[in-house]
Design a protein around this motif. Sequence first.
Motif, mmCIF file in Angstrom:
data_model
loop_
_atom_site.group_PDB
_atom_site.id
_atom_site.type_symbol
_atom_site.label_atom_id
_atom_site.label_comp_id
_atom_site.label_asym_id
_atom_site.label_seq_id
_atom_site.Cartn_x
_atom_site.Cartn_y
_atom_site.Cartn_z
ATOM 1 N N MET A 1 -94.720 -119.329 50.115
ATOM 2 C CA MET A 1 -93.520 -120.069 49.751
ATOM 3 C C MET A 1 -92.481 -119.084 49.220
ATOM 4 O O MET A 1 -92.786 -118.239 48.394
ATOM 5 N N SER A 2 -91.250 -119.163 49.732
ATOM 6 C CA SER A 2 -90.190 -118.297 49.240
ATOM 7 C C SER A 2 -88.919 -119.125 49.106
ATOM 8 O O SER A 2 -88.970 -120.265 48.687
ATOM 9 N N GLY A 3 -87.751 -118.582 49.515
ATOM 10 C CA GLY A 3 -86.503 -119.308 49.386
ATOM 11 C C GLY A 3 -85.825 -119.000 48.073
ATOM 12 O O GLY A 3 -86.305 -118.195 47.269
ATOM 13 N N SER A 4 -84.687 -119.640 47.861
ATOM 14 C CA SER A 4 -83.939 -119.433 46.622
ATOM 15 C C SER A 4 -83.450 -120.763 46.089
ATOM 16 O O SER A 4 -83.400 -121.768 46.804
ATOM 17 N N ALA A 5 -83.065 -120.760 44.811
ATOM 18 C CA ALA A 5 -82.641 -121.998 44.165
ATOM 19 C C ALA A 5 -81.402 -122.592 44.815
ATOM 20 O O ALA A 5 -81.249 -123.816 44.864
ATOM 21 N N SER A 6 -80.507 -121.745 45.311
ATOM 22 C CA SER A 6 -79.237 -122.226 45.863
ATOM 23 C C SER A 6 -79.335 -122.708 47.302
ATOM 24 O O SER A 6 -78.431 -123.398 47.784
ATOM 25 N N VAL B 1 -91.821 -122.124 41.735
ATOM 26 C CA VAL B 1 -91.028 -122.961 40.841
ATOM 27 C C VAL B 1 -90.810 -124.331 41.462
ATOM 28 O O VAL B 1 -90.457 -124.452 42.647
ATOM 29 N N VAL B 2 -91.001 -125.377 40.671
ATOM 30 C CA VAL B 2 -90.754 -126.746 41.101
ATOM 31 C C VAL B 2 -89.792 -127.398 40.122
ATOM 32 O O VAL B 2 -90.050 -127.429 38.907
ATOM 33 N N LEU C 1 -87.312 -116.539 37.861
ATOM 34 C CA LEU C 1 -88.645 -117.120 37.686
ATOM 35 C C LEU C 1 -89.434 -117.074 38.987
ATOM 36 O O LEU C 1 -90.642 -116.823 38.997
ATOM 37 N N ALA C 2 -88.743 -117.300 40.106
ATOM 38 C CA ALA C 2 -89.410 -117.379 41.406
ATOM 39 C C ALA C 2 -89.995 -116.049 41.858
ATOM 40 O O ALA C 2 -90.782 -116.010 42.807
ATOM 41 N N GLY D 1 -96.437 -117.596 43.535
ATOM 42 C CA GLY D 1 -97.262 -117.407 42.345
ATOM 43 C C GLY D 1 -97.805 -118.717 41.821
ATOM 44 O O GLY D 1 -97.845 -119.736 42.518
ATOM 45 N N THR D 2 -98.214 -118.700 40.567
ATOM 46 C CA THR D 2 -98.729 -119.897 39.903
ATOM 47 C C THR D 2 -97.623 -120.949 39.818
ATOM 48 O O THR D 2 -96.478 -120.616 39.507
#
Length: 284
Positions: free
Chosen positions: A1-6, A58-59, A52-53, A28-29
Amino acid sequence: MSGSASTTPTKFAELGDRNIAYRKFGNGTPLVLNVRFRGTLDSWDPLFLDELAKNFEVVIFDYTGLGASTGTPTYDRASLVKDAKDLIDYLGFEKVIIGGWSLGGVVAQKFTTTHPGKISHTILIGTAPPGKPEVSGERLFMETAMHPHNGLEDQIILFFEPNSERSREAARLSSDRIASRASDRSPEIAETVFLKLLSEAQDRTTIYPDPDGSEMAKLSSGANPVLVISGDHDIACPIGNWLPLTSKWKSLYLMTIPQAGHGPQHQEPVFCAETIASFVRNTH
């Protein structure tokens, strides 16, 4: 899983009676973040999330009936915990790091006490411990938070330190980053909705009611490491309510951000993200 917040697209967890809007990115976790009062998917600073990612999957998500999620909206604490639990189960996570900002920090604490076997660490940002606060927030916070729209000057009052030019500049940069998502944005929460939810609250003076002290007792036991990140001048959830607990809770770590307010992770996004990563990596 990757990507960015935006750029990560919004997805929906179909949970029968409601659909929970969420975004998931990073590696990661799993780190599940609960948002503040009036907050949505697009209330988080994307730089903080992207940092954080680098260390976590991150969810972020919208509570039931708020933002892009469907269902009947409520700020009932148990219902918000259920949102987080149902989403975590939907995503197939056996254990997560639970976190939250302001009201979301209360949700993270109640999740910790309700589902201790599901978490490894608890991350609390700009929030309050259980019980009636010894140090009250300032009236200016609620007066400003109730404005129909919170522009930059309101955000500076609510989440930063207006008397610090360093903090004011950080607010401008953070606001620009939050506004940078070009499409697929979560709808803002209407004034009629958040005022109705606020009017339904049984105790408007305490962000985290704990009449019998049971929540405090569970959190202070040290079963899971707890990190609190607070601005030194948080006008909503003063750091003075945490200071006495540093000698009482068995696994409480307290980080103070200078010249900062209720949104320290938006003022110092890289530092706060790196602090969280170090905390998780080095505490058990």
